[in-house]
Write an enzyme that holds these catalytic residues in place. Structure first.
Site, PDB file in Angstrom:
ATOM      1  N   PHE A  73      -3.198   1.219   2.537  1.00 29.96           N
ATOM      2  CA  PHE A  73      -2.602   2.302   3.314  1.00 29.96           C
ATOM      3  C   PHE A  73      -1.283   2.788   2.720  1.00 29.96           C
ATOM      4  CE2 PHE A  73      -5.465   0.631   6.608  1.00 29.96           C
ATOM      5  CZ  PHE A  73      -5.990   1.818   7.114  1.00 29.96           C
ATOM      6  N   HIS A  74      -0.840   2.168   1.637  1.00 28.62           N
ATOM      7  CA  HIS A  74       0.387   2.599   0.956  1.00 28.62           C
ATOM      8  C   HIS A  74       0.059   3.834   0.122  1.00 28.62           C
ATOM      9  CE1 HIS A  74       3.850   2.632  -1.694  1.00 28.62           C
ATOM     10  NE2 HIS A  74       4.378   1.599  -1.069  1.00 28.62           N
ATOM     11  N   GLU A  83      -2.447  -3.258   0.332  1.00 25.50           N
ATOM     12  CA  GLU A  83      -1.649  -2.032   0.270  1.00 25.50           C
ATOM     13  C   GLU A  83      -2.513  -0.776   0.216  1.00 25.50           C
ATOM     14  OE1 GLU A  83       2.530  -3.242  -1.727  1.00 25.50           O
ATOM     15  OE2 GLU A  83       0.844  -3.380  -3.095  1.00 25.50           O
ATOM     16  N   ASN A  91       7.750  -9.244 -11.505  1.00 20.22           N
ATOM     17  CA  ASN A  91       7.858  -8.142 -10.546  1.00 20.22           C
ATOM     18  C   ASN A  91       8.635  -8.618  -9.334  1.00 20.22           C
ATOM     19  OD1 ASN A  91       6.847  -5.394  -9.459  1.00 20.22           O
ATOM     20  ND2 ASN A  91       6.265  -6.810  -7.829  1.00 20.22           N
ATOM     21  N   GLU A  92       9.746  -7.953  -9.033  1.00 18.63           N
ATOM     22  CA  GLU A  92      10.515  -8.239  -7.821  1.00 18.63           C
ATOM     23  C   GLU A  92      10.714  -9.743  -7.615  1.00 18.63           C
ATOM     24  OE1 GLU A  92       9.394  -4.311  -5.121  1.00 18.63           O
ATOM     25  OE2 GLU A  92       8.333  -6.192  -4.752  1.00 18.63           O
ATOM     26  N   TRP A 150       3.899  -1.160   5.428  1.00 15.97           N
ATOM     27  CA  TRP A 150       4.419  -2.455   5.846  1.00 15.97           C
ATOM     28  C   TRP A 150       5.485  -2.383   6.936  1.00 15.97           C
ATOM     29  CZ3 TRP A 150       9.379  -1.678   4.237  1.00 15.97           C
ATOM     30  CH2 TRP A 150       9.580  -0.907   3.071  1.00 15.97           C
ATOM     31  N   GLU A 178      10.146   2.083  -8.498  1.00 11.58           N
ATOM     32  CA  GLU A 178       9.209   2.228  -7.386  1.00 11.58           C
ATOM     33  C   GLU A 178       9.845   3.028  -6.257  1.00 11.58           C
ATOM     34  OE1 GLU A 178       7.314  -1.222  -5.786  1.00 11.58           O
ATOM     35  OE2 GLU A 178       7.095  -2.202  -7.734  1.00 11.58           O
ATOM     36  N   ARG A 180       0.464 -13.056  -2.932  1.00  9.97           N
ATOM     37  CA  ARG A 180       1.159 -12.843  -4.198  1.00  9.97           C
ATOM     38  C   ARG A 180       2.363 -13.769  -4.269  1.00  9.97           C
ATOM     39  NH1 ARG A 180       3.603  -6.711  -3.429  1.00  9.97           N
ATOM     40  NH2 ARG A 180       5.279  -7.355  -4.801  1.00  9.97           N
TER      41      ARG A 180
END
Length: 677
Positions: free
Chosen positions: A348-349, A346, A141-142, A306, A298, A103
Site C-alpha cells: 500500500f506504499h 509495503e 539500509n537504514e 505505516w 527516499e 527485515r
C-alpha cells in the site's frame, strides 16, 4: 541533479523490465538504487551466487542511460542464513528472539552475520566495482531502523570488548558508572550484560555507554562494507541512508565516514506544518557534511502504509517538498520506490509508478518533477549563509532519554521546536556539534544541553570569548560525559561564561501532547491541559514581552556580579526571581534561560536573540506558511498554505531569467530567485 528511486526488479517478471526502463526515460529518471533487499535472489544458498539476472538489469539500465546506485543487499539476511545459523538472530531486552520473516533479523555484533555480509559484499564488488553503470554504492539500509538495540549474547560479548577498550580496567569502569550505588560493583567484565530488563532503574552510566556502543557497532558494519568496496578499487562514492534525527545513531560521528550524506524523509500529509519537520531534517543533513550536496534517497510519491491514517499528498505537495530539499542542499531527489509492490508489507506504499498506472495524478507529478529537475540551472554550492546555529549532541539525547530526572523532557522533540521557531521567522539556521566549528556564526543556541563534555564546554566558552553570542536554555550543563555531576553543583563546565548556577530545577507539571500526536517540528499551539495538580507553567516578563515557560522554573544563583538579570518570573513560586541572565566574557555574551518556553515563547525569544546578535531574516516575509531558504546565491520561496500568497519580493527568476517585482504563489507553489530582496 540526479532523479530516481528504489528499483526492485527481483519482485517482477522480466517481461516488465523493458516497460520499466521506457517509463524511467519518460519520467526523466537518471539513477536508481538496485538490490537493496535482493540478498535472497543474489545468493540463494551459502556459497552460491546468481548473477545472470542482475547482469541483465544493470546492463539494461546502462544501455538506456540510467546509472545504478548499487546496494550491498546486506540489510536483511535470507531465511536460509538464519535457519542455518540461528545464533545470528537478535534478541530484545526480555531475551526473546526476533525471527526472520520481516527485515533486519540479525544481531549487528554477530560474527556469523558479519562473515556472511563480508562474503556477499566481496562477491558483489568483485563483479561490479568497475561496471560503467555503477555511480554510487549504498551499504545496507537504514541501520538500526527496526532493531534499535540488540541485547543478545553476541551483543554481550561485543559490549564487554568495547568497554575494555574504552576504560582499560574494571576500576575505571566502576568509577565512571558509580557502581558502589545499589551494590552494582563488577569484579569481572564477564559479569556485564547489555542493558537488559531489570527489576528497576538501570545504571545511567551503563545505559549511556550501551547506546554509545550500539551506535559504534552499527557504524562498524558500514565501515566494514565501505572498506571492502574501497579495497576492490572502486572509486564511486560510498554511503548509506540516514533517517533524520534518528535516536540510536550518532550521525555527527558517522558523517565523516560517508562520502555523501543520504536521508530518508516522509512528511505526513495529515499534518499541515509537517514541512517544518522536513526543513529541520534537510538542514541537519546539510550541516552534517557542509559543502557536499546530500541525497534525498527516499520519500513517498504519495501516501505511505505505516501510519494509523495514510493520507495522500495534496496536489503539488510532493514537488514542493522535493524542491525544499533542493533549496536546502540536496543534489539528488529519489523515492521509495519505482514501481508499487503487488505483494508484501509495503504493497500500500505509493510508488513512482502506482497500481493505477500512468493515467494518474501521481504519475503526472512524477514526470513533472523530473522535467523540473532536468531544467534546473547550476545552483552552485550548498551553503545556507546561516549566521545562527543550534548546538546539539546525540549523547545529551541518550542521557536525557534515561529515567530518573527531575522532569521528563523529550530532547528529540524540543530541538525541532527550537528550529521551528527560527523557521517561522525566515531565520536561516545550521546545526553544529557543541565541540564543532562555530566560526562564522553570530549566535549559537544550545538548548537543554544536559550533558556537556569538557571539550564542548571549552569550545562554547571560546566561541563567546571570541565575540559570539550564546543562548543556553534550561536543564543544560547538568552532568559530564559520564552522566555524573561535576564537583561544585550544576553549570560548572560553562560557569565562566554563564556566571550563574541552578540551585533547584523547579519541575513543572508537563504539558499534555495534543490529541493524535504531532510530527517532529510541529509548531501547534501550547495546550493548557496538564497531568495532575501542581504548577504547569511559569510566566516570564522580559525584553521579548511575556512568554510562557514550561517543564522547569529553575531557581538561579547569580554567582558573578557582572551578570545582568534581563527577565524575571512573573508567576508561580519563583515570582520575581531571575529567569534570563546575561554575562559578557571577552568580546561575546552568554544568556541563560531558566525555563523551556512554549512554541510562541521560543519564537519571541529567538527573535529577540537574533536581533541582539544582528541577524536578520533572509527576506521580510511575515506569512508563517511561506518558507524562505538560501542555497548559495539562490533564494527559494515555497507556499505551504491553503491560500495563495502575494509577496512584496523582487529578484531574477532562476528558471526563466526574467525580472520579477512581486511574487504570487498558489498553494504549494514555489520560485527560485537570484538577487532576491
Amino acid at each position: 541533479m540526479h532523479y530516481g528511486g528504489d528499483y526492485n526488479p527481483e519482485q517482477w517478471n522480466e517481461s516488465v523490465w523493458q516497460e520499466d526502463v521506457r517509463l524511467m526515460r519518460e519520467a526523466g529518471v537518471t539513477m536508481v538504487r538496485v538490490g537493496v533487499f535482493a540478498w535472497a535472489r543474489i545468493q540463494p544458498e551459502e556459497g552460491v551466487f546468481d548473477w545472470d539476472w542482475l547482469d541483465r538489469v544493470i546492463d539494461l539500465l546502462h544501455e538506456n542511460g540510467i546509472q545504478v546506485s548499487l546496494a550491498t543487499a546486506t540489510a536483511t539476511p535470507p531465511p536460509w542464513a538464519t535457519t542455518a545459523y540461528p545464533e545470528m538472530l537478535p534478541q530484545d531486552e526480555n531475551g526473546s528472539t526476533l525471527w526472520h520473516g520481516s527485515r533486519q533479523a540479525y544481531a549487528p555484533s554477530s560474527p556469523v552475520y558479519r562473515r556472511l555480509a563480508r562474503d556477499l559484499v566481496t562477491a558483489l564488488v568483485e563483479r561490479y566495482a568497475h561496471h560503467p553503470a555503477v555511480g554510487m554504492w549504498v551499504a545496507n539500509n537504514e541501520y538500526g531502523c527496526h532493531l534499535n538495540y540488540d541485547y543478545s549474547d553476541n551483543a554481550a560479548v561485543a559490549f564487554r570488548a568495547w568497554l575494555k577498550k574504552k576504560y582499560g580496567s574494571l576500576d575505571a569502569l566502576n568509577e565512571a558508572w558509580g557502581t558502589m550505588f545499589w551494590s552494582q560493583r563488577y569484579t569481572s567484565f564477564d559479569e556485564i550484560v547489555p542493558m537488559r530488563l531489570a527489576p528497576y532503574s538501570l545504571n545511567p552510566g551503563g545505559l549511556l555507554d550501551f547506546k554509545r556502543f550500539t551506535s559504534d557497532t552499527l557504524l562498524e558494519l558500514f565501515v566494514m562494507e565501505r572498506d571492502i568496496i574501497r579495497a576492490s578499487g572502486a572509486t564511486q562514492p560510498v554511503t548509506t541512508n540516514f533517517m533524520g534525527f534518528f535516536p540510536p545513531a550518532d550521525y555527527w560521528k558517522w558523517a565523516p565516514e560517508l562520502d555523501v550524506i543520504c536521508d530518508d524523509n516522509y512528511a505526513d500529509p495529515n499534518d499541515p506544518v509537517s514541512f517544518r519537520g522536513a526543513a529541520f531534517t534537510r538542514d541537519l543533513m546539510r550541516s552534517l557534511k557542509k559543502d557536499v550536496p546530500w541525497v534525498l534517497l527516499e520519500q513517498a510519491s504519495n501516501d505511505v502504509n505505516w501510519r494509523p491514517t495514510n493520507a495522500p499528498k495534496a496536489p503539488g505537495q510532493m514537488q514542493a517538498l522535493s524542491m525544499q530539499a533542493v533549496a536546502r542542499g540536496a543534489g539528488s531527489i529519489n523515492f521509495f520506490q519505482w514501481r508499487q509492490s503487488r505483494r508484501g508489507s509495503e504493497r500500500f506504499h505509493s510508488g513512482m509508478v502506482p497500481h493505477a498506472g500512468t493515467g494518474t495524478r501521481t504519475w503526472r507529478e512524477v514526470t513533472d518533477l523530473g522535467e523540473t529537475l532536468k531544467n534546473l540551472p547550476d545552483l552552485g554550492g550548498t551553503a545556507s549563509g546561516a549566521k545562527i546555529a543550534i548546538a546539539f549532541d546525540w549523547e545529551a539525547r541518550w542521557a536525557l532519554d534515561a529515567p530518573d530526572h527531575p522532569g521528563e523532557i523529550d530532547y528529540g522533540a524540543l530541538i525541532p521546536r527550537w528550529h521551528a521557531a527560527l523557521h517561522r521567522q525566515q531565520l536561516l539556521v545550521d546545526f553544529v556539534h557543541p565541540a564543532g566549528d562555530l566560526s562564522g556564526y553570530d549566535l549559537v543556541i544550545a538548548p537543554h544541553l544536559y550533558l556537556v563534555s569538557d571539550e564542548s564546554a571549552a569550545n562554547l566558552t571560546g566561541f563567546v570569548r571570541e565575540g559570539g553570542d550564546l543562548l543556553v536554555a534550561a536543564f543544560s550543563d547538568v552532568v559530564d560525559d559520564a552522566d555524573a555531576f561535576r564537583e561544585g553543583g550544576f553549570q560548572v563546565a560553562l560557569r565562566d561564561v554563564l556566571g550563574v548556577a541552578v540551585e533547584e530545577f523547579g519541575a513543572l507539571v508537563p504539558p499534555v501532547a495534543a490529541a493524535g500526536g504531532t510530527s517532529a517540528g510541529d509548531t501547534g499551539g501550547t495546550v493548557s491541559a496538564v497531568r495532575g495538580p501542581g504548577e504547569d507553567h511559569a510566566d516570564v516578563d522580559g525584553p521579548f514581552a511575556a512568554v510562557r515557560g514550561e517543564f522547569f522554573a529553575e531557581q538561579l544563583q547569580v554567582l558573578d556580579p557582572s551578570v545582568e538579570v534581563l527577565a524575571r518570573f512573573s508567576s508561580g513560586r519563583l515570582t520575581g526571581e531571575p529567569a534570563l541572565t546575561a554575562k559578557r566574557t571577552g568580546a561575546g555574551r552568554a544568556w541563560y534561560l531558566a525555563t523551556i518556553p512554549d512554541d510562541d515563547g521560543m519564537r519571541r525569544i529567538t527573535q529577540w536573540a537574533a536581533a541582539e546578535s544582528g541577524v536578520s531574516p533572509v527576506l521580510d516575509v511575515p506569512n508563517e506558511m511561506v518558507e524562505v531558504s538560501r542555497r548559495g546565491d539562490v533564494v527559494t520561496i515555497i507556499n505551504y498554505g491553503a491560500e495563495s500568497a502575494r509577496l512584496a519580493v523582487s529578484g531574477t527568476d532562476v528558471a526563466t531569467g526574467a525580472a520579477v517585482s512581486s511574487v504570487d504563489l498558489d498553494p504549494y507553489g514555489w520560485i527560485m530567485l537570484r538577487d532576491a530582496r
